[in-house]
Design a protein around this motif. Sequence first.
Motif, PDB file in Angstrom:
ATOM      1  N   ALA A  90     -15.326  19.652 -23.325  1.00 27.82           N
ATOM      2  CA  ALA A  90     -15.916  18.406 -23.821  1.00 27.82           C
ATOM      3  C   ALA A  90     -14.834  17.393 -24.180  1.00 27.82           C
ATOM      4  CB  ALA A  90     -16.802  18.688 -25.030  1.00 27.82           C
ATOM      5  N   ALA A  91     -13.726  17.860 -24.736  1.00 27.62           N
ATOM      6  CA  ALA A  91     -12.634  16.952 -25.087  1.00 27.62           C
ATOM      7  C   ALA A  91     -11.982  16.375 -23.836  1.00 27.62           C
ATOM      8  CB  ALA A  91     -11.601  17.686 -25.935  1.00 27.62           C
ATOM      9  N   ASP A  92     -11.842  17.164 -22.785  1.00 27.55           N
ATOM     10  CA  ASP A  92     -11.251  16.664 -21.546  1.00 27.55           C
ATOM     11  C   ASP A  92     -12.162  15.684 -20.828  1.00 27.55           C
ATOM     12  OD1 ASP A  92      -8.888  18.018 -21.803  1.00 27.55           O
ATOM     13  OD2 ASP A  92      -9.527  19.749 -20.589  1.00 27.55           O
ATOM     14  N   SER A  93     -13.460  15.813 -20.984  1.00 27.40           N
ATOM     15  CA  SER A  93     -14.384  14.915 -20.297  1.00 27.40           C
ATOM     16  C   SER A  93     -14.589  13.607 -21.040  1.00 27.40           C
ATOM     17  CB  SER A  93     -15.735  15.595 -20.093  1.00 27.40           C
ATOM     18  OG  SER A  93     -16.403  15.756 -21.330  1.00 27.40           O
ATOM     19  N   GLY A  94     -13.976  13.444 -22.215  1.00 28.34           N
ATOM     20  CA  GLY A  94     -14.073  12.176 -22.933  1.00 28.34           C
ATOM     21  C   GLY A  94     -15.203  12.124 -23.939  1.00 28.34           C
ATOM     22  N   GLN A  95     -15.759  13.240 -24.290  1.00 26.28           N
ATOM     23  CA  GLN A  95     -16.881  13.281 -25.234  1.00 26.28           C
ATOM     24  C   GLN A  95     -16.498  12.718 -26.606  1.00 26.28           C
ATOM     25  OE1 GLN A  95     -19.952  14.547 -24.437  1.00 26.28           O
ATOM     26  NE2 GLN A  95     -20.793  14.130 -26.432  1.00 26.28           N
ATOM     27  N   PHE A  96     -15.256  12.910 -27.030  1.00 26.22           N
ATOM     28  CA  PHE A  96     -14.843  12.528 -28.374  1.00 26.22           C
ATOM     29  C   PHE A  96     -13.904  11.327 -28.380  1.00 26.22           C
ATOM     30  CE2 PHE A  96     -15.360  17.232 -28.375  1.00 26.22           C
ATOM     31  CZ  PHE A  96     -16.540  17.256 -29.076  1.00 26.22           C
ATOM     32  N   ASP A  97     -13.909  10.513 -27.327  1.00 25.70           N
ATOM     33  CA  ASP A  97     -12.978   9.389 -27.244  1.00 25.70           C
ATOM     34  C   ASP A  97     -13.291   8.289 -28.248  1.00 25.70           C
ATOM     35  OD1 ASP A  97     -11.469  10.575 -25.358  1.00 25.70           O
ATOM     36  OD2 ASP A  97     -12.263   9.429 -23.667  1.00 25.70           O
ATOM     37  N   ASP A  98     -14.535   7.889 -28.355  1.00 22.54           N
ATOM     38  CA  ASP A  98     -14.913   6.778 -29.229  1.00 22.54           C
ATOM     39  C   ASP A  98     -15.993   7.245 -30.192  1.00 22.54           C
ATOM     40  OD1 ASP A  98     -15.211   4.297 -30.374  1.00 22.54           O
ATOM     41  OD2 ASP A  98     -16.471   3.508 -28.768  1.00 22.54           O
ATOM     42  N   LEU A  99     -15.586   7.660 -31.385  1.00 17.12           N
ATOM     43  CA  LEU A  99     -16.557   8.158 -32.356  1.00 17.12           C
ATOM     44  C   LEU A  99     -17.115   7.051 -33.237  1.00 17.12           C
ATOM     45  CD1 LEU A  99     -14.777  11.451 -33.445  1.00 17.12           C
ATOM     46  CD2 LEU A  99     -16.627  11.166 -31.814  1.00 17.12           C
ATOM     47  N   ASP A 100     -16.384   5.936 -33.389  1.00 18.35           N
ATOM     48  CA  ASP A 100     -16.827   4.863 -34.282  1.00 18.35           C
ATOM     49  C   ASP A 100     -17.620   3.784 -33.563  1.00 18.35           C
ATOM     50  OD1 ASP A 100     -15.570   6.059 -36.434  1.00 18.35           O
ATOM     51  OD2 ASP A 100     -13.664   5.054 -36.028  1.00 18.35           O
ATOM     52  N   GLY A 101     -17.482   3.670 -32.267  1.00 17.06           N
ATOM     53  CA  GLY A 101     -18.124   2.599 -31.506  1.00 17.06           C
ATOM     54  C   GLY A 101     -19.641   2.569 -31.611  1.00 17.06           C
ATOM     55  N   PRO A 102     -20.344   3.670 -31.351  1.00  9.35           N
ATOM     56  CA  PRO A 102     -21.803   3.627 -31.418  1.00  9.35           C
ATOM     57  C   PRO A 102     -22.325   3.300 -32.821  1.00  9.35           C
ATOM     58  CG  PRO A 102     -21.116   5.534 -30.168  1.00  9.35           C
ATOM     59  CD  PRO A 102     -19.878   4.935 -30.758  1.00  9.35           C
ATOM     60  N   GLY A 103     -21.640   3.781 -33.852  1.00 14.98           N
ATOM     61  CA  GLY A 103     -22.083   3.475 -35.215  1.00 14.98           C
ATOM     62  C   GLY A 103     -21.890   2.004 -35.573  1.00 14.98           C
TER      63      GLY A 103
END
Length: 64
Positions: A25-38
């Motif tokens: 999941a980390a390699d696929s970009g799942q955790f790249d932008d955690l603040d954007g959607p909020g």
Amino acid sequence: MESLYLLVPLSVFIVILAAWVFFGAADSGQFDDLDGPGMRILLDDEELPAVSDTAQPSLRSDNE
């Protein structure tokens, strides 16, 4: 004691599986932008797109 022969390899397998899922999941970009959607929820939209009359379904039937 015999149950440890099953539980230790099983727990090692589960830990390896969890690490594989996490790093996948980390390699696929799942955790790249955690603040954007909020933050996107808090921002107002500048302008909503105009809805044309042809885009909305007609309430009248063609028989009338």
